[in-house]
Each structure stands twice: as C-alpha cells, then as structure tokens.
Design a protein around this motif. Structure first.
Motif, PDB file in Angstrom:
ATOM      1  N   GLU A  49     -19.847  32.866  38.304  1.00  0.00           N
ATOM      2  CA  GLU A  49     -20.347  32.976  37.059  1.00  0.00           C
ATOM      3  C   GLU A  49     -21.698  32.472  36.521  1.00  0.00           C
ATOM      4  N   GLY A  50     -22.446  33.267  36.347  1.00  0.00           N
ATOM      5  CA  GLY A  50     -23.929  32.532  36.042  1.00  0.00           C
ATOM      6  C   GLY A  50     -23.937  32.294  34.525  1.00  0.00           C
ATOM      7  N   SER A  51     -24.982  31.863  34.172  1.00  0.00           N
ATOM      8  CA  SER A  51     -25.074  31.445  32.565  1.00  0.00           C
ATOM      9  C   SER A  51     -25.247  32.777  31.987  1.00  0.00           C
ATOM     10  N   PHE A  52     -25.642  33.952  32.419  1.00  0.00           N
ATOM     11  CA  PHE A  52     -25.527  35.072  31.577  1.00  0.00           C
ATOM     12  C   PHE A  52     -24.622  36.068  31.878  1.00  0.00           C
ATOM     13  N   GLY A  53     -23.791  36.051  32.860  1.00  0.00           N
ATOM     14  CA  GLY A  53     -22.932  36.869  33.111  1.00  0.00           C
ATOM     15  C   GLY A  53     -22.279  36.692  34.362  1.00  0.00           C
ATOM     16  N   LEU A  69     -22.490  41.997  42.960  1.00  0.00           N
ATOM     17  CA  LEU A  69     -22.888  42.707  41.728  1.00  0.00           C
ATOM     18  C   LEU A  69     -22.990  41.448  40.799  1.00  0.00           C
ATOM     19  N   LYS A  70     -24.174  41.311  40.188  1.00  0.00           N
ATOM     20  CA  LYS A  70     -24.402  40.342  39.333  1.00  0.00           C
ATOM     21  C   LYS A  70     -24.817  41.008  37.958  1.00  0.00           C
ATOM     22  N   THR A  71     -24.019  40.864  36.889  1.00  0.00           N
ATOM     23  CA  THR A  71     -24.324  41.482  35.516  1.00  0.00           C
ATOM     24  C   THR A  71     -24.838  40.369  34.619  1.00  0.00           C
ATOM     25  N   GLU A 112     -27.895  41.522  48.014  1.00  0.00           N
ATOM     26  CA  GLU A 112     -26.943  41.028  49.265  1.00  0.00           C
ATOM     27  C   GLU A 112     -26.129  40.266  49.122  1.00  0.00           C
ATOM     28  N   TYR A 113     -25.049  40.269  49.608  1.00  0.00           N
ATOM     29  CA  TYR A 113     -23.784  39.392  49.413  1.00  0.00           C
ATOM     30  C   TYR A 113     -24.027  38.279  50.387  1.00  0.00           C
ATOM     31  N   CYS A 114     -24.003  37.071  49.874  1.00  0.00           N
ATOM     32  CA  CYS A 114     -24.096  35.732  50.835  1.00  0.00           C
ATOM     33  C   CYS A 114     -22.714  35.224  50.867  1.00  0.00           C
ATOM     34  N   PRO A 115     -21.833  35.231  51.858  1.00  0.00           N
ATOM     35  CA  PRO A 115     -20.585  34.959  51.807  1.00  0.00           C
ATOM     36  C   PRO A 115     -20.608  33.569  51.971  1.00  0.00           C
ATOM     37  N   GLY A 116     -21.657  32.647  52.451  1.00  0.00           N
ATOM     38  CA  GLY A 116     -21.783  31.385  52.576  1.00  0.00           C
ATOM     39  C   GLY A 116     -21.764  30.575  51.239  1.00  0.00           C
ATOM     40  N   LYS A 117     -21.917  31.335  50.053  1.00  0.00           N
ATOM     41  CA  LYS A 117     -22.065  30.683  48.805  1.00  0.00           C
ATOM     42  C   LYS A 117     -23.294  29.594  48.946  1.00  0.00           C
ATOM     43  N   GLU A 118     -23.171  28.814  47.708  1.00  0.00           N
ATOM     44  CA  GLU A 118     -24.550  28.003  47.582  1.00  0.00           C
ATOM     45  C   GLU A 118     -24.685  27.146  48.519  1.00  0.00           C
ATOM     46  N   LEU A 119     -25.904  26.578  48.719  1.00  0.00           N
ATOM     47  CA  LEU A 119     -26.105  25.361  49.576  1.00  0.00           C
ATOM     48  C   LEU A 119     -25.538  24.093  48.987  1.00  0.00           C
ATOM     49  N   ILE A 163     -29.744  28.372  46.035  1.00  0.00           N
ATOM     50  CA  ILE A 163     -30.146  28.684  47.564  1.00  0.00           C
ATOM     51  C   ILE A 163     -28.596  29.093  48.115  1.00  0.00           C
ATOM     52  N   LEU A 164     -28.919  30.306  48.638  1.00  0.00           N
ATOM     53  CA  LEU A 164     -27.333  30.901  49.110  1.00  0.00           C
ATOM     54  C   LEU A 164     -27.331  30.820  50.747  1.00  0.00           C
ATOM     55  N   LEU A 165     -26.025  30.924  51.050  1.00  0.00           N
ATOM     56  CA  LEU A 165     -26.038  30.940  52.743  1.00  0.00           C
ATOM     57  C   LEU A 165     -25.301  32.277  52.949  1.00  0.00           C
ATOM     58  N   SER A 588     -28.099  27.035  35.688  1.00  0.00           N
ATOM     59  CA  SER A 588     -29.196  27.552  35.048  1.00  0.00           C
ATOM     60  C   SER A 588     -29.065  28.022  33.598  1.00  0.00           C
ATOM     61  N   SER A 589     -29.659  27.729  32.864  1.00  0.00           N
ATOM     62  CA  SER A 589     -29.514  28.102  31.331  1.00  0.00           C
ATOM     63  C   SER A 589     -31.033  28.304  30.730  1.00  0.00           C
ATOM     64  N   ILE A 590     -31.052  28.544  29.606  1.00  0.00           N
ATOM     65  CA  ILE A 590     -32.377  28.893  29.086  1.00  0.00           C
ATOM     66  C   ILE A 590     -33.024  27.530  28.940  1.00  0.00           C
TER      67      ILE A 590
HETATM   68  N1  ATP Z   1     -25.750  37.208  46.604  1.00  0.00           N
HETATM   69  C1  ATP Z   1     -24.672  36.506  46.238  1.00  0.00           C
HETATM   70  N2  ATP Z   1     -23.512  36.534  47.021  1.00  0.00           N
HETATM   71  C2  ATP Z   1     -22.675  35.606  46.950  1.00  0.00           C
HETATM   72  N3  ATP Z   1     -22.470  35.084  45.953  1.00  0.00           N
HETATM   73  C3  ATP Z   1     -23.581  34.944  44.844  1.00  0.00           C
HETATM   74  C4  ATP Z   1     -24.569  35.780  44.966  1.00  0.00           C
HETATM   75  N4  ATP Z   1     -25.373  35.846  43.873  1.00  0.00           N
HETATM   76  C5  ATP Z   1     -24.811  34.824  43.109  1.00  0.00           C
HETATM   77  N5  ATP Z   1     -23.466  34.398  43.653  1.00  0.00           N
HETATM   78  C6  ATP Z   1     -22.474  33.537  43.154  1.00  0.00           C
HETATM   79  O1  ATP Z   1     -22.434  33.836  41.573  1.00  0.00           O
HETATM   80  C7  ATP Z   1     -22.448  32.386  41.021  1.00  0.00           C
HETATM   81  C8  ATP Z   1     -23.565  32.762  39.804  1.00  0.00           C
HETATM   82  O2  ATP Z   1     -24.615  33.368  40.306  1.00  0.00           O
HETATM   83  P1  ATP Z   1     -26.159  32.859  39.813  1.00  0.00           P
HETATM   84  O3  ATP Z   1     -26.470  31.425  39.880  1.00  0.00           O
HETATM   85  O4  ATP Z   1     -27.262  33.430  40.489  1.00  0.00           O
HETATM   86  O5  ATP Z   1     -25.955  33.277  38.334  1.00  0.00           O
HETATM   87  P2  ATP Z   1     -26.847  32.897  37.173  1.00  0.00           P
HETATM   88  O6  ATP Z   1     -26.712  33.453  35.973  1.00  0.00           O
HETATM   89  O7  ATP Z   1     -28.360  32.989  37.592  1.00  0.00           O
HETATM   90  O8  ATP Z   1     -26.509  31.481  37.132  1.00  0.00           O
HETATM   91  P3  ATP Z   1     -27.458  30.230  36.853  1.00  0.00           P
HETATM   92  O9  ATP Z   1     -28.321  30.577  35.855  1.00  0.00           O
HETATM   93  O10 ATP Z   1     -26.468  29.211  36.094  1.00  0.00           O
HETATM   94  O11 ATP Z   1     -28.049  29.877  38.135  1.00  0.00           O
HETATM   95  C9  ATP Z   1     -23.063  31.552  41.965  1.00  0.00           C
HETATM   96  O12 ATP Z   1     -22.339  30.407  41.967  1.00  0.00           O
HETATM   97  C10 ATP Z   1     -22.849  32.003  43.383  1.00  0.00           C
HETATM   98  O13 ATP Z   1     -22.129  31.159  44.028  1.00  0.00           O
END
Ligand code: ATP
Length: 917
Positions: A49-53, A69-71, A112-119, A163-165, A588-590
C-alpha cells in the motif's frame, strides 16, 4: 441455451439447477464489491500500500505473466507525473511500465513485478549487506539514476524504499511521483523528498540543482547499505535537519572501508558543486568492477535509444512480430503503441510477450550448459589455458550455477536483457530460509554433478579424464579452502551465517569451523595472502568475482591485493557486533511538513514536539515513527519577496558554528507560531493564499496536505516534455518557455479527458465540415484520437445541460500563430489530457458555443481554456476577422428566457461585453 425438450424430468431438473447456479454465480460476480479484474489483468492479491493507493499482484491474462498493479486516485497529481516520466524509461534497472488503465475514479499502472520487494526490507532482513553486494547494487542504482539524468529527469525521492529487487536480486528504481524534467542549468524550488535523504540545500530551502540532490540521496543510500543505519538521523525532524546541514556522518572505520568512505564523503559533500557526476561515481574504485560495467551498459543503451530507438530491431522482436501478424493481430497498431509510448493494452501485450520470450530464451541457456559440449569447452579451457585466462569462465561452476553471478554474461550480452550480477546467495531474498535453500541446493547440485562425472564408468575416455581431473582438482581446491579457511563454499558460509540469525532455518555445516556472522560473507578473502592463493581459490563464487576480474584484467597489483585485504579485513572483522539496522521506513507522501499539521501522522514530532526538542537529549523523544513521509512543497516566487525569505539566510537550519542548538528550539517555536497562523489563515482564504503561506511555512513545517499537493504542480509547469533528449537539448533553458501543460487539482483530470475525447471527435468533424476553425492539420497529427462512445457523448450532453457550461479541452498547437495560444494572464491555465496518455492540448467547442460562434460572422479561430485560479470557469477566446482577440466567457446565469448566456468579453479592446444569447 440448453435444450430441455426431449429429456426426462430428472434431467430437466438437473439442467435447470445448473443454469440456476451459473446464473447466480454470474449475478454475484456482477454485484460483488470485490475487485477481481482490471483490464486484461486478474488481481491475485494485495502486496502493498503506497501513500496514494493499493498495490496488487496481478496476472496478465493473455500472457500469464505476473505484474504489479499500482493504483491511485485520478485526482492525485503525482500519478500524472509518475506516468508521464516513467513511460519514457526503458532501462534494465528501472521497473518497466507496461500499461496504464484509466477507470472512472482510478488510474492503474501495470508495472514490472519485483518479487524481491524493497531494498529496505532486504537490508532489514540481512542486517548488513556485504561490501561486494553493496557495490553491485549501488552501481545498478547509480546506473538507473544516470540513465534518468541523461533523459533530463531528476527523481527527487531516491531512497531504499523506492528501490525494489527483481527475482534475480537486481535493483530496480521505481516511484517517479516526484520526478521532473530538469535541464543542466535549471534550478528548482520545489521542496520534496524524504527528510533523511534530503540534501542540505533542500533543508535550507535554497533553489537547487535537481541532479545534485539525487547525488546526495545516493550518498545516503550507500552509507545506509554499508552500515545499516542512516547517516543523518535523530529522534526529531528538527535535529535530523540540523545534522544534515551542519554535521558530517560518522564514518566508522570498522564498517566503512577507505574507498567506500571516499565515495560517500564525495556524494555527501555539503556544497552541491563538489558532488561528483554519475560517471565519476560509477568509475570510483569502490564500485569496481560493477561500476564500469553499468556505466558502459547505460551509455550504450542511451546511445541506442537516441539513435532511433531499440524497438523491433532485434531478431527476437522481429520473430515475435511475425508470429503476431500471422495470428491476425494488427502489428502496425502495436508498433505505434510502443513507439508513441501510449501505455495502452497493446503496449502491455507487446512488452509482456517480449518479456516472456526473453525469459524463454534465457531459460535455454542453463540447459545448454549441461551439455557435454559446453562442459567440454569449459574443460578444454581449463586444461589448455594458462593462468591468464583464469576468468574466461573455465574456473566457474557450470553455467546454471554461475548464471546469477555472471558478470561476464552481462558484458557479453545485449544490455537490453536484464542480466544479473548478483551473488547467488542473494537470489530470491527477503526470507533467508527461502533464500538459502535454493543456494544450497545449487551448491549440492554442483557437487553431485561433479561427483557423477568423476565416478562415471566412461572416465577412461580422454575427454572425461580431463573432466575428472578438472573437477578433482577443483574439489581439492575446495577442500583446501575448507581446511584453510573455515568452511566450504561461500554459499555454505553465508547460509550458516544466516542460519545463525534465523534459528533452525538452515542446516549447520559439518565442519568445526565457528559460525560466522553476516559480516563474514566473503571471509575467503581475509586469509588469502598472495595472488597465487587467491587464484587457486577462485571457484566462481560471487564473493570472489571482483578479485577474479581484477586478475583477468591483470589489474591485480600488490596495491590491489592490499586494498582487497584491507577492505575485506575491515568487513570481516569478527569482533564487529552485528546490530539490527537502525532503520525506519520512509514512506512517500506529498509533504511530511504538511501532514504534521493536517493528518496527525508523523506528527508526534511536529509542532508540539519540535518545541520540546532539545539536543541535550533530556526531553523525552517522540514515539518512533513508522514511516516518515516524503514531502513536496513549493517555494513560490512570492517567497522571495516575502519577509520570510527562504533564501537560506533566515532559515532556521542554517546554523553557524557559534549558534548553539537552543537556536533550533527558537526556530521551532517560530515554526509553530507560523504554522498555527498559517493554518488559521488557510482555512479562510483559499488556495492562492495557502500557496503563499506555504512558501513561508515550507521552512516552518506547516500547511495543509492539499495545498502542498496543489503547489507541487507549480514545478511541473516549468518543465518541458521529456520526450526527445536531442530536441530538448536545443531548447532554451528558460523553463518559463516550456510547453508542458499544467494540471488541475480541483477536478479529476481524467473526468475532463473523457469529455475531451468525444467532444474533440465531434468538433473535428463539425469544424472540417463548416470550414470555420483554422487549425493546421499538421499540428494535430500527433494527437491520437480515441473513438468516442455514444454513451460518452450522451453523458457529455447531459452534463452540459446540467452545468450550462462547455466541456472544454484545448488545442494549443493548432492555435499557435492565431494569437490564441498564449497563457492565461495568471499564468496558470489548465489543459486536459488525452486518454492515450499523451499530453495533448485539444480544441474544444461545445455545440452551443459553436452555434454562438457561428452566429458571429467574423470568427476566425476559437480556443477554450480555464484558469486554475480559485473559482475560474472555462472560457473561450476567438479571433475576429480583424485579427482581434475576443473572449467569450460562459455566464452561469439565466437570461430572461431561462437559458444560459455567453458573454463576448471585450476586455481586450475595451468594449462593453455583449450578451450573445
Ligand atoms: N513493481 C513492484 N513489484 C513488487 N512490489 C511493488 C512494486 N511496486 C510497489 N510495490 C510494493 O508496494 C508498496 C507500495 O508501493 P510504492 O512505494 O510504489 O507506492 P507509493 O504510493 O509510491 O508509496 P510511497 O509514496 O510511500 O513510496 C511497496 O512497499 C512495494 O513493496
């Protein structure tokens, strides 16, 4: 339908119940609130879940490939930025954007799906990363940033969380929500990012060079990767900011070797001009050999992309295109979609199919390596070549084992293919239990394979004798290593290390060697005291790759050996206590500043806490925030004329040596004072005032989140489209001349877009029929039109009736030269965006308006737009036959007949406005 006639009653009942249940299923599918599909993607599960979706793992149905899928809400301005910039990037260490789907309320990005998650998670799970791995990952990150910078884009929110892996453990830069276009000499003003990663000039609210703030953030990333803690971090934001501006990080010589220290200190130079360029970074000794490889790869990619692109040129792509054509697909449309970076479903299909094909092609690679031929080649090399060929591959394990570590592969293969330079031990990281087993099994596969070759009944064969002796000698070397060092393979050592941190997750080694800590990774080096023994022990492990390549390049001098030993010695000091990384998540947020007052999140340490903060540590620290936010706010031009100038001189954080920390407290008090007043004023005075107030408060840590978001637009408006680097190069550096549209904040942009589509289509037909609007067709060629649905048109008509206002979209290009292309007096025009993702500025003519215009005998051309100023409406201008610019404003007021009127506003020529209807 099922035929019920002629069946028995029982059968008929059965059939009825089947029909009934399938009907119910369909009904519940329709009525379910749960989202299961978006476009061609089947949603599998939520992964973040990101800051915006929300962020989902999804399956692209046509190709069965996993995507992310990022919404985000449509009215989130950052999603526009993100899509706009992200779609231009095509680089191995940047997540690929396949497709963008716009629904009624949301924008979906298929990434692109990054299964390694975040650095960040990777670092947390491992506690500390080996220097080699740090170097490798950092080189990849720097390469990605170098690529973006070369495309004249600055990221402005570089941090571990962004940074994702990927599945091979390669770094992938993502989250371009704060990115913007930046020319070499452009200075920026918008304050954005995450405090702990922010450069001093940002903290001090100075205008800044966007490239240099990214370099600073890279310094923070490298320091954190190596030490497991942030270089500037304290309990309170104020103290953290003070440290960033005034202090040097703590370079613990036990953790940071000299060459790494040298690089970090350059990256974290307080004076932005002293920070190195990215090629200099990638050439730095600490990053070798990875840095040079990545630099080379980046430059090649850039030059290929600049010289006409890389699409549809490779054999693989041509083959795929042919197959698609044979299957009846419109390959021309696919090509257009890719070349124009439309990010539509065709782009998604093509890019994912291509990824599939590439994967299949690389999958063949390890299979081939098992064949006798490839083994023969390896053995031949091993037996016929002398030491100078030590790195040519023959002393590496079979290819399937070394694939992950094959730096040489990266050198040899096209840079388009994402290759891995990653140590095997890091593959599929995150959970060390999961990571390590495959590693071990690979190692054991290697051993088993070797053994079977050695024991083969055909070993009398000359070739196989060679195989046998080769592997025997290798085995001996391994045994030597076991005896001389502390345990067998590096994987084993890493595994045991990790096993120590996660009890029971990993079988212990049989040897009596003591368990090593994570920092012992690559311990092989420390006891290797000569070039000879180093060579002898090169068995293709990732830990030794650096040395291998150095050897191969004849670069191993006594000095290099010394440095290697020093480096690793530092890294491997058994006395180093492994600590939990002192990290916090940074979301991240605004604007963190803003959220401090508006959301209460992160705010335990905002106004109130900043008052109580003192550097003597006596004040109780605020509760640890989970994930402080990135921020973005704007120093408006007003700032520089306001008494609260943010030119740095009045900044609370520009603290001279003579000023004691108590000053900070004072500053904080001011801060809160202004924050409070700002908040108060903001409530009553609308957006413009908020913006101005924000500038003041941008130092003072307060404003509303909404205002900050709004303000963030002001910097995109000075950007020019980052479409063609070459073209951009020839453009003026004057950012004010930029043509990139500014986006509205008060209304969802795609809402207007839907109108734009249908209205534009309709208007274009009308205008050509009536021959009234002089829009040069050549200027509109690049605008891709969408077929408008009748529903859309109906909706438009309905909405138009309801509001009595035209539903405008602008055509800027076509109006150039007609005198109608200039900006609104306030300089904050709003334009609509085309649904194909291209920023187009289209003509808008509502039926009513057209009728009005038709009734004016002397109209030459019309443009419609609105100002972003509070309360402004869409307005139209037209040129009369004398070439005078006239304005038509909708008058939301009923005339005597009860219909809507339009006023020809003669503000231009000073005439009285006339009521047209
Ligand atoms: N391409 C990806 N592959 C796998 N996981 C992802 C991918 N993009 C995002 N995620 C996961 O989704 C989470 C939220 O994504 P992301 O940080 O891009 O959202 P955001 O709205 O930009 O959040 P923030 O503003 O807090 O950085 C991340 O913790 C990450 O683990």
């Amino acid at each position: 339908m099922v035929n019920l006639t002629g069946s028995s009653k029982v059968e008929q009942n059965n059939i009825k119940s089947i029909i009934g249940s399938s009907y119910n299923r369909l009904y519940s599918q329709f009525t379910s609130d749960e989202l299961t599909e978006v476009g061609n993607y089947k949603i599998l599960k939520q992964i973040g879940e990101g800051s915006f979706g929300k962020v989902y793992l999804a399956l692209h149905r046509p190709t069965h490939r996993k995507v992310c899928l990022k919404t985000s809400d449509k009215n989130d301005p950052n999603i526009v930025r993100e899509v706009f910039y992200h779609r231009q990037f095509d680089f191995p260490f940047i997540t690929k954007l396949y497709e963008v789907i716009v629904t009624e309320t949301k924008v979906w990005m298929a990434l692109e799906y990054c299964p390694g998650k975040e650095l960040y998670d990777h670092l947390l799970s491992l506690h500390r990363i080996s220097l080699l791995e740090c170097g490798e990952l950092f080189a990849q990150i720097s390469g990605a940033v170098y690529y973006a910078h070369s495309m004249h884009c600055v990221h402005r929110d570089l941090k571990l969380e962004n940074i994702l892996l990927d599945k091979n453990g390669n770094a992938k830069l993502t989250d371009f929500g704060f990115t913007r276009e930046c020319m070499t000499k452009t200075t920026l003003e918008t304050v954005c990012g995450t405090t702990v990663y922010m450069a001093p000039e940002l903290i001090e609210r100075k205008t800044y060079d966007g490239f240099k703030i990214d370099i600073w953030s890279l310094g923070v990333i490298l320091y954190t990767l190596i030490t497991g803690s942030l270089p500037f971090d304290d309990d309170g934001e104020v103290k953290t900011k003070w440290k960033i501006v005034n202090e040097e990080p703590n370079y613990d010589s036990k953790l940071i070797p000299d060459d790494a220290k040298d690089l970090i200190s350059r990256l974290l130079a307080k004076n932005p001009k002293e920070r190195p360029s990215l090629p200099q970074v990638l050439h730095h000794q600490f990053l070798q050999p990875y840095g040079s490889v990545v630099l080379d790869q980046t430059e090649k990619t850039l030059s290929r992309q600049r010289s006409g692109g890389t699409h549809f040129k490779s054999k693989l792509e041509r083959r795929l295109l042919k197959r698609l054509k044979q299957s009846g697909l419109d390959t021309l449309a696919i090509k257009q979609s890719i070349l124009k970076r439309k990010c539509d479903s065709l782009s998604g299909l093509w890019l994912l199919l291509l990824a599939q094909e590439k994967k299949q092609e690389t999958c063949k690679y390890p299979k081939r390596s098992k064949s006798v031929l490839s083994v023969k080649k390896v053995i031949d090399n091993a037996t016929h070549n002398d030491d100078s060929n030590i790195d040519s591959g023959m002393l590496k394990p079979p290819l399937e084992l070394s694939r992950a570590t094959s730096l040489s592969k990266m050198l040899n293969k096209g840079s388009d293919i994402v290759t891995s330079m990653t140590p095997v031990s890091r593959k599929k990281s995150k959970d060390s239990t999961k990571i390590l087993r495959p590693t071990l099994s690979k190692a054991s596969t290697q051993r088993a394979y070797t053994q079977s070759m050695v024991n083969s009944p055909r070993k009398s064969n000359n070739f196989l004798q060679k195989v046998s002796s080769f592997f025997k000698s290798k085995k001996n070397l391994n045994n030597n290593m076991n005896n001389n060092i502390y345990s067998g393979t590096r994987e084993g050592s890493v595994a045991s290390t990790k096993g120590a941190s996660i009890p029971g997750s990993f079988p212990k080694k049989k040897s009596n060697s003591p368990q090593k800590s994570r920092t012992d990774v690559g311990a092989d080096f420390i006891k290797i005291n000569s070039k000879e023994s180093l060579k002898n022990n090169l068995v293709g492990t990732a830990a030794l790759q650096k040395a291998t390549i150095l050897l191969d390049n004849n670069e191993v001098s006594e000095k290099a050996m010394e440095s290697t030993n020093t480096t690793t010695g530092l890294l491997l000091n058994e006395n180093i206590r492994i600590e939990e990384p002192r990290l916090k998540r940074f979301k991240s947020s605004i604007s963190s500043d803003i959220s401090q007052t508006s959301t209460g999140n992160y705010d335990s340490e905002s106004v109130e806490n900043s008052r109580s903060v003192s550097l003597d540590g006596k004040v109780s620290p605020p509760p640890i925030r989970t994930r402080p936010l990135s921020e973005i706010s704007q120093i408006s031009n007003d700032t520089y004329t306001s008494e609260y100038s943010t030119d740095g001189n009045n900044s609370s954080f520009k603290i001279s040596d003579t000023i004691k920390p108590s000053y900070i407290r004072k500053g904080s008090e001011n801060t809160s004072q202004y924050s409070a007043s700002s908040e108060k004023m903001t409530n009553g005075y609308g957006r413009k005032f908020v913006r101005r107030d924000l500038s003041i408060i941008s130092t003072a840590s307060s404003a509303s989140e909404r205002s900050s978001r709004t303000d963030s637009f002001y910097d995109i408006t000075t950007a020019s489209p980052a479409i063609n680097a070459e073209n951009r190069g020839s453009r003026s550096n004057n950012s004010k001349e930029s043509v990139l549209p500014r986006f509205g904040t008060q209304r969802p942009w795609t809402g207007k877009r839907a109108y734009a589509t249908s209205r534009h289509g309709k208007t274009a037909r009308r205008s050509s029929k009536r021959g009234q609007f002089k829009i040069q067709s050549s200027n509109t060629d690049s605008i891709i039109q969408e077929v408008s649905s009748s529903e859309e048109e109906d909706h438009n008509a309905l909405d138009k009736k309801r509001t009595g206002l035209p539903t405008p979209v602008l055509q800027n290009k076509g109006l150039a030269g007609n005198g109608l292309d200039e900006h609104d007096e306030d300089g904050d025009d709003e334009y609509a965006i085309h649904t194909d993702g291209e920023f187009s500025v289209k003509p808008q003519f509502s039926d009513e308006l057209i009728d009005k215009q038709n009734s004016l005998s002397n109209v030459k051309a019309v443009a419609t737009k609105r100002s972003l100023s509070e309360g402004s409406n869409w307005s139209s201008k037209y040129l009369d036959s004398d070439g005078n610019r006239q304005r038509i404003s909708p008058m939301v007021e009923k005339n005597g007949e009860g219909s809507v009127g339009y006023v020809a506003d003669s503000s231009v020529d000073g005439e009285e406005p006339k009521l047209l209807l």
